[in-house]
Scaffold this motif. Structure first.
Motif, PDB file in Angstrom:
ATOM      1  N   ASP A  57       0.825  -1.204   0.000  1.00 12.39           N
ATOM      2  CA  ASP A  57       0.000   0.000   0.000  1.00 12.39           C
ATOM      3  C   ASP A  57       0.861   1.258   0.000  1.00 12.39           C
ATOM      4  O   ASP A  57       0.508   2.263  -0.641  1.00 12.39           O
ATOM      5  CB  ASP A  57      -0.945   0.001   1.197  1.00 12.39           C
ATOM      6  N   ARG A 116      -6.639   2.474  -4.581  1.00 11.34           N
ATOM      7  CA  ARG A 116      -5.337   3.004  -4.191  1.00 11.34           C
ATOM      8  C   ARG A 116      -4.809   4.066  -5.152  1.00 11.34           C
ATOM      9  O   ARG A 116      -4.072   4.968  -4.733  1.00 11.34           O
ATOM     10  CB  ARG A 116      -4.330   1.847  -4.078  1.00 11.34           C
ATOM     11  N   TYR A 162       1.955   1.861  -3.499  1.00 16.29           N
ATOM     12  CA  TYR A 162       0.840   2.412  -4.287  1.00 16.29           C
ATOM     13  C   TYR A 162       0.637   3.894  -3.981  1.00 16.29           C
ATOM     14  O   TYR A 162       0.371   4.701  -4.885  1.00 16.29           O
ATOM     15  CB  TYR A 162      -0.445   1.632  -4.008  1.00 16.29           C
TER      16      TYR A 162
END
Length: 356
Positions: A246, A293, A249
């Protein structure tokens, strides 16, 4: 009346390696142009499925390289990688695969176009030609002084992954490891930093897909171009080392970058298996997570055709309309699908290929 398929411009395929392994001769060239020689991608099936073009990867193979995809099974795996490749070996195979692409263009009589600008891509797509972009996955052909980089750029190179998963003079890639984070060791070398800066100057896209996490953050701090991973997925869904966290991203989104959905089933499935018996629903799950994202301008397709085991539902390029239909059935609107299918790639390439 049959509706024409939505055109797809794809971030990554390995058809040049397949043709190289099949001899790279005139017969191999004709097998691509006329079809019937297996694999995932050829010109007739591309036309049937709306595959309008993409980044055509050169991957310099290691001698006697095992088919590691067969080993990506079980509760976990950590596959040994080949040793670093010698410069002469990297140059021999890289130049041979570049030659295959140029000979495909000549032999196709206008049906295949090697594109060096987004204007070239749009023009090829408009006239129904297959728009190909020269891309390198693993920069083993490039010397430490970057002389070969200038030569390859002049020939048409517009996208480069500094490493495949094995180490080279530019840095370290991620191993084929499940479960694993992408934080697997050292990142760029000092020559790797030079390569990033040189790619920025020339307007060459830097592909982060095989680079490990340390290398990713070093590119992010060094590059002044959008961050791009041509064929990667969501680590939160499939915790294999090749997928993006994450935090990665978030950095890609902040840079205005793009990630292409990888069809390789080991990077889609929560169990990390290479298994063609994988539904399109898991591809949609990754697309949903990528959209969350990155937003609608940051998601694209990066099939890895001819380089991986892909879901049966998209077993070759002729079946790409099934993925489009799955997006439609899931509620994606036409404008979003067209962004994912091609426009996001063309936008980020346009913003990247201007020298900086």
């Amino acid at each position: 009346m049959t509706t024409a398929p939505i055109p797809v411009f794809d971030g990554h395929n390995d058809v040049l390696l397949r043709l190289y392994n099949n001899g790279g001769d005139d017969a191999a060239i004709q097998s691509f142009l006329t079809g019937g020689a297996g694999g995932h991608l050829d010109l007739p099936r591309a036309r049937e499925g709306g595959f309008a073009g993409g980044m055509f990867a050169i991957f310099p193979p290691s001698p006697a390289m095992e088919n590691f995809m067969d080993l990506m099974q079980g509760e976990g795996y950590d596959l040994p990688l080949p040793d670093a490749l010698e410069l002469s070996d990297g140059q021999k195979s890289t130049l041979a695969m570049a030659s295959i692409l140029f000979r495909l263009e000549r032999a196709s009589e206008g049906a295949v176009a090697v594109c060096r600008s987004v204007a070239d891509i749009r023009a090829a797509m408009a006239r129904g030609a297959l728009a190909t972009v020269l891309h390198i996955e693993g920069a083993e052909a490039i010397d430490a002084d970057l002389v070969m980089l200038d030569v390859l750029h002049a020939a048409g190179l517009r996208s480069i992954g500094p490493v495949w998963s094995r180490p080279n003079i530019f840095g370290h890639g991620v191993p084929m490891r499940f479960p694993s984070s992408p934080d697997t060791g050292p990142g760029l070398t000092h020559v790797g930093f030079d390569l990033v800066r040189a790619c920025n100057r020339l307007g060459i896209l830097i592909d982060l897909s095989h680079l490990n996490e340390k290398g990713f953050w070093e590119v992010a701090r060094t590059s002044n171009a959008p961050l791009v991973a041509t064929h990667s997925n969501v680590h939160a869904i499939c915790p294999v080392s090749r997928n993006l966290t994450d935090a990665q991203y978030e950095a890609i989104r902040a840079s205005g970058g793009v990630v292409g959905l990888n069809y390789a089933t080991a990077f889609l499935r929560p169990d990390g298996h290479m298994d063609a018996a994988t539904g399109l629903d898991v591809m949609i799950r990754h697309l949903d997570a990528m959209l969350e994202r990155l937003g609608e301008t940051g998601v694209a397709l990066g099939s890895d055709y001819d380089g991986a085991v892909v879901p049966e539902g998209v077993a070759d390029v002729s079946l790409l309309p099934r993925l489009i239909e799955a997006m439609q059935a899931h509620g994606y609107g036409d404008a979003l699908i067209r962004r994912i299918a091609s426009e996001n790639w063309l936008d980020v390439l346009d913003r990247t290929w201007s020298p900086r």
